[in-house]
Design a protein around this motif. Sequence first.
Motif: not given
Length: 210
Positions: A184-210
Amino acid sequence: MTPAEQVRPSEQPGLRERKKRQTRVALSQAAIRLCVMHGWAAVTVEQIAAEADVSVRTFRNYFGSKAEAIAAAHLERMLSVADDLLARPAGEPLWDALLHAVLGQFSPSPESSSQSDRWRAGVRLMLAEPALAGEIVRTNAAAQHELARAVARRTGTDAERDVYPKLVAAVVATGTGVAVEHSLRADDPAPLGTVVAQVFEQLSAGLPQP
């Protein structure tokens, strides 16, 4: 009676309960649609009932306010995530199953697809409404409880005694909330489904440090 008990009185609801849930969903979606398009202050309970093609009395039977009606959408979404999670193949890894279940509930609505910028701006204003904050907190607690029950069944744990299903439900609720907020707030918003997929990818990986 909690919000979850109002919409899930049994594990296998009958036709009457399914129709009641459909009415709740219709009223909640009508409230969101009108408030996003016209602004919180401009929308009345009478207008919401008319939009959903029911009487004001019917609205009052389900919700005490338009804030409660709007917050109910989150509970309904998480109930559907829980149902979808339990319907996924038994051998599928938990976080893969959760991703598919969550993504199934975050497809763009016709309104958000056709009026992207206006819709996002309207949702931001609606979510900033103070009257909605308390209802969202209350509803989120009920939603996490229902999702924890599904996770417990999926993993063979106990939703009341074990920490794991509660923790997973809390992480899923927080992760989806972060995805919605970012979209909702990103200056260059990605589709919500894409952001959800990114979030879950990071969660399933254990939130590794970028």
